[in-house]
Design a protein around this motif. Sequence first.
Motif, PDB file in Angstrom:
ATOM      1  N   THR A 296       2.896   1.747  -3.249  1.00 16.88           N
ATOM      2  CA  THR A 296       2.082   2.147  -4.395  1.00 16.88           C
ATOM      3  C   THR A 296       1.680   3.616  -4.296  1.00 16.88           C
ATOM      4  OG1 THR A 296       1.226  -0.106  -4.562  1.00 16.88           O
ATOM      5  CG2 THR A 296       0.023   1.611  -5.739  1.00 16.88           C
TER       6      THR A 296
ATOM      7  N   ALA B 119       0.823  -1.216   0.000  1.00 16.42           N
ATOM      8  CA  ALA B 119       0.000   0.000   0.000  1.00 16.42           C
ATOM      9  C   ALA B 119       0.853   1.260   0.000  1.00 16.42           C
ATOM     10  CB  ALA B 119      -0.938  -0.016   1.202  1.00 16.42           C
TER      11      ALA B 119
ATOM     12  N   VAL C  89     -10.848  -1.148  -4.502  1.00 12.14           N
ATOM     13  CA  VAL C  89     -10.106  -1.088  -5.768  1.00 12.14           C
ATOM     14  C   VAL C  89     -10.993  -0.536  -6.875  1.00 12.14           C
ATOM     15  CG1 VAL C  89      -8.805  -2.418  -7.470  1.00 12.14           C
ATOM     16  CG2 VAL C  89      -8.644  -3.006  -5.054  1.00 12.14           C
TER      17      VAL C  89
ATOM     18  N   GLN D 175      -4.404  -3.537   2.161  1.00  9.68           N
ATOM     19  CA  GLN D 175      -3.129  -4.100   1.724  1.00  9.68           C
ATOM     20  C   GLN D 175      -2.101  -3.998   2.855  1.00  9.68           C
ATOM     21  OE1 GLN D 175      -2.362  -5.635  -1.138  1.00  9.68           O
ATOM     22  NE2 GLN D 175      -4.465  -5.443  -1.875  1.00  9.68           N
TER      23      GLN D 175
ATOM     24  N   GLN E 139      -5.877   0.956  -1.963  1.00  2.00           N
ATOM     25  CA  GLN E 139      -4.932   0.122  -1.224  1.00  2.00           C
ATOM     26  C   GLN E 139      -5.405  -0.226   0.184  1.00  2.00           C
ATOM     27  OE1 GLN E 139      -2.257  -1.222  -2.718  1.00  2.00           O
ATOM     28  NE2 GLN E 139      -3.056  -0.200  -4.530  1.00  2.00           N
TER      29      GLN E 139
END
Length: 329
Positions: A105, A102, A283, A154, A151
Amino acid sequence: MRPPPVAVALTLVVLGGTASAAQGAVNAELGQRVGNASLGAVVNNLGGCLLVLLGLLVLPSMRTGLAALRRSRLPWWSYLGGLGGAAIVVLAAYAVPVLGVAVFTIAQVAGGSLGGLASDRVGLAPVGRLPLTAPRVAGALLGVAAVGLAQLGQPVGDLAVGVLLLAVAGGIGVALQAALNGRISAAGSAAAGVAVNFVVSTPAVLLVAALAGAFTGPPIRWPDGWHLYTGGLLGVVIVASLVVGVRAAGVLRTGLALVGGQLAGAVLLDLLLPQGPGVRLPVLAGALFTLLAVLVAGRGPRAATAEVDGGALRVAPEGTPGPDGRLGG
């Protein structure tokens, strides 16, 4: 050749982002099954180089584009875009275990948005100068927030400041990759931009894999499954979509469209893979908000007219009519 309309170009970038999600899954599975994560990137880049060689044989546009590129006499640094793609592969291998998926990204997308804003502001990409307006900044922030939303759930690792800054730098490198490859395609052709990207990135990936010990130790047992070796083909699709998008819409919006496509691709993979988790609402929401960010960032003045000529990127002053008679913004 003139770039396509912005809507068409960004649609191609979203499709390229979907291919990027598939490429990430393929490379990760291949790396896991051979026992070395860097080998997925090696297969990806070697596959792309093989396709470039095939393109030289069958695509006149690639040969004529490379010939035009030689005549353009671009500065040497214009050819280094492929290093941005190689850098993010290397950084991901080391940063994800520390930061978690997470945080890495989000940091990468934040760096990509920062690099996109800066590249567009100075006119590094062939679309020309794009002013630093409130809608563009808002679009960049909305894109980062959308990725943060996607995210949720995650894994999160240690918030190591140094590694975090490296992840941001990797995102900036990806933005520069798109901008420089766009310059190459404007001076030659889109096919030439793809060719230069892989020729530059592959030696860097091979060097990193060698330093990581990927080619030492026991013989590698390559797994069955043709889909595990499609990373190069997907990489060509991704790079081609980026050079088209950057020429039409600039670096920031192209990067946001790519992220939106990646999240949309993640939704599809979750649905289609046999043991996929199904639709993850964060998502899906992140993908929709990222595409909204693309629209928000596109509001406001157009770019100033830009043209690659004689090795330099000439940018007409704002308000100067472009080749199509419209005023630069």
